[in-house]
Design a protein around this motif. Structure first.
Motif, PDB file in Angstrom:
ATOM      1  N   VAL A  16       2.443   1.813  -3.533  1.00  0.00           N
ATOM      2  CA  VAL A  16       1.498   2.357  -4.517  1.00  0.00           C
ATOM      3  C   VAL A  16       1.152   3.801  -4.174  1.00  0.00           C
ATOM      4  CG1 VAL A  16      -0.768   2.095  -5.589  1.00  0.00           C
ATOM      5  CG2 VAL A  16       0.592   0.073  -5.057  1.00  0.00           C
ATOM      6  N   THR A  17       0.962   4.094  -2.895  1.00  0.00           N
ATOM      7  CA  THR A  17       0.676   5.467  -2.481  1.00  0.00           C
ATOM      8  C   THR A  17       1.819   6.399  -2.874  1.00  0.00           C
ATOM      9  OG1 THR A  17      -0.667   4.716  -0.621  1.00  0.00           O
ATOM     10  CG2 THR A  17       0.162   6.958  -0.514  1.00  0.00           C
ATOM     11  N   TYR A  72       5.110  -7.687  -7.635  1.00  0.00           N
ATOM     12  CA  TYR A  72       4.069  -6.673  -7.732  1.00  0.00           C
ATOM     13  C   TYR A  72       4.455  -5.710  -8.851  1.00  0.00           C
ATOM     14  CZ  TYR A  72       2.183  -8.270  -3.265  1.00  0.00           C
ATOM     15  OH  TYR A  72       1.621  -9.029  -2.264  1.00  0.00           O
ATOM     16  N   VAL A 105       8.482  -1.411 -10.974  1.00  0.00           N
ATOM     17  CA  VAL A 105       7.745  -0.182 -11.242  1.00  0.00           C
ATOM     18  C   VAL A 105       8.103   0.312 -12.637  1.00  0.00           C
ATOM     19  CG1 VAL A 105       7.325   2.207 -10.543  1.00  0.00           C
ATOM     20  CG2 VAL A 105       7.666   0.433  -8.803  1.00  0.00           C
ATOM     21  N   PHE A 138       9.157  -5.798  -6.316  1.00  0.00           N
ATOM     22  CA  PHE A 138       8.402  -4.781  -7.046  1.00  0.00           C
ATOM     23  C   PHE A 138       9.105  -4.450  -8.362  1.00  0.00           C
ATOM     24  CE2 PHE A 138       7.416  -4.071  -2.585  1.00  0.00           C
ATOM     25  CZ  PHE A 138       6.053  -3.838  -2.584  1.00  0.00           C
ATOM     26  N   TRP A 194      -6.502   3.645  -4.810  1.00  0.00           N
ATOM     27  CA  TRP A 194      -6.080   3.789  -6.201  1.00  0.00           C
ATOM     28  C   TRP A 194      -6.944   3.031  -7.206  1.00  0.00           C
ATOM     29  CZ3 TRP A 194      -3.107   0.648  -2.869  1.00  0.00           C
ATOM     30  CH2 TRP A 194      -2.986  -0.686  -3.228  1.00  0.00           C
ATOM     31  N   THR A 224      -2.061  -1.969 -11.456  1.00  0.00           N
ATOM     32  CA  THR A 224      -1.316  -2.804 -10.523  1.00  0.00           C
ATOM     33  C   THR A 224      -1.749  -4.257 -10.665  1.00  0.00           C
ATOM     34  OG1 THR A 224      -2.961  -2.374  -8.795  1.00  0.00           O
ATOM     35  CG2 THR A 224      -1.026  -0.951  -8.839  1.00  0.00           C
ATOM     36  N   ILE A 226      -2.894   4.473 -13.288  1.00  0.00           N
ATOM     37  CA  ILE A 226      -2.016   3.544 -12.582  1.00  0.00           C
ATOM     38  C   ILE A 226      -2.650   2.156 -12.661  1.00  0.00           C
ATOM     39  CG2 ILE A 226      -3.046   3.923 -10.301  1.00  0.00           C
ATOM     40  CD1 ILE A 226      -0.151   3.670  -9.181  1.00  0.00           C
ATOM     41  N   VAL A 262       2.715   3.246 -13.879  1.00  0.00           N
ATOM     42  CA  VAL A 262       2.226   4.561 -13.504  1.00  0.00           C
ATOM     43  C   VAL A 262       2.579   5.572 -14.599  1.00  0.00           C
ATOM     44  CG1 VAL A 262       4.296   4.926 -12.080  1.00  0.00           C
ATOM     45  CG2 VAL A 262       2.303   6.407 -11.767  1.00  0.00           C
ATOM     46  N   ILE A 320       3.753  -2.442 -11.059  1.00  0.00           N
ATOM     47  CA  ILE A 320       3.064  -1.158 -10.973  1.00  0.00           C
ATOM     48  C   ILE A 320       3.389  -0.354 -12.231  1.00  0.00           C
ATOM     49  CG2 ILE A 320       2.784   0.974  -9.663  1.00  0.00           C
ATOM     50  CD1 ILE A 320       3.783  -0.562  -7.182  1.00  0.00           C
ATOM     51  N   ARG A 369       0.829  -1.215   0.000  1.00  0.00           N
ATOM     52  CA  ARG A 369       0.000   0.000   0.000  1.00  0.00           C
ATOM     53  C   ARG A 369       0.860   1.261   0.000  1.00  0.00           C
ATOM     54  NH1 ARG A 369      -2.970  -3.069   3.779  1.00  0.00           N
ATOM     55  NH2 ARG A 369      -2.085  -1.850   5.513  1.00  0.00           N
ATOM     56  N   CYS A 375       3.808   5.981  -5.406  1.00  0.00           N
ATOM     57  CA  CYS A 375       3.714   6.150  -6.863  1.00  0.00           C
ATOM     58  C   CYS A 375       2.626   7.161  -7.228  1.00  0.00           C
ATOM     59  CB  CYS A 375       3.432   4.810  -7.535  1.00  0.00           C
ATOM     60  SG  CYS A 375       4.848   3.682  -7.555  1.00  0.00           S
TER      61      CYS A 375
END
Length: 233
Positions: free
Chosen positions: A55-56, A225, A158, A156, A202, A210, A208, A229, A227, A52, A58
């Motif tokens: 992602v926040t 994970y 990204v 992760f 999100w 995920t 975004i 963005v 992501i 969390r 990002c």
């Protein structure tokens, strides 16, 4: 009633084929597996909290126009600082493992830890602007292999998508099958493990995306994970 047990000691006892441990509070022996099963939800909660927070971070990055059109390292520094503010130990550009070529040390974008001496998770990031997947594949495979010498169980990747608004959905649509069906001689996405993850923070954000999935790397099956963005005007 409560009693504190040392996790390393319990794991060592299991390796020595011991199945129970004496608890002074209860004045009897308790199953080691029962004790560990009580601790597992806490570990899962810690992982979900990090997801969390990532992602926040990002989303915060996405909203800051100072990072539109800028280089990857500045964006990674933003994520590093946001995670540090959330209470994590985060090192960037850590020389760890091996480079993609297998000669020099690997420069991990973010090494994320709950405690200074406890490896926990790794984040690799890259910029993309179209549907080309060659560089993206390299980053994923470095994350699963050379860049993860400690064998972290969740990771992760990204992807900073530098594109106009009307192209983001098209780029995501072109990458989604690649994530779901990634299959090479060394690494393969485990069938059925592809699963979007969302949160009220999100779920309704259009720019975004995920998703998480597991990859088979021999006997090792980490969760990644992903992501995506969008970064731009």
């Amino acid at each position: 009633k409560q009693e504190l047990f040392e996790l390393d000691l319990l794991n060592d006892m299991l390796q020595d084929q011991e199945t129970d441990v004496y608890a002074r509070t209860w004045r009897k022996r308790l199953s080691i597996w029962d004790i560990l099963n009580q601790a597992a939800p806490a570990a899962s909660d810690d992982q979900n909290r990090l997801v969390r927070n990532m992602v926040t971070a990002c989303l915060m990055l996405q909203a800051d126009k100072n990072y539109w059109g800028t280089e990857e390292n500045r964006r990674n520094t933003f994520l590093r600082n946001a995670l540090r503010m959330a209470g994590y130990v985060v090192h960037d550009q850590t020389l760890q493992g091996l480079s993609g070529g297998g000669i020099r040390e690997g420069e991990i974008d973010l090494d994320i830890r709950r405690y200074e001496n406890q490896p926990w998770s790794i984040c690799e990031a890259l910029r993309i602007s179209d549907g080309s997947k060659t560089n993206w594949n390299k980053h994923l495979e470095k994350l699963l292999d050379n860049y993860n010498p400690s064998g972290a169980s969740f990771l992760f990747l990204v992807s900073y998508v530098d594109c106009e608004k009307d192209k983001f959905e098209h780029i995501w649509d072109s990458f989604e099958p690649q994530i779901k069906n990634h299959d090479t001689e060394q690494f393969a996405c485990i069938r059925g493990s592809y699963e979007p993850f969302a949160n009220a923070q999100w779920a309704d954000n259009h720019f975004i995306k995920t998703v998480r999935c597991q990859y088979k790397c021999g006997s090792y099956t980490p969760t990644v994970y992903h992501i995506f963005v969008r970064m731009g005007r």
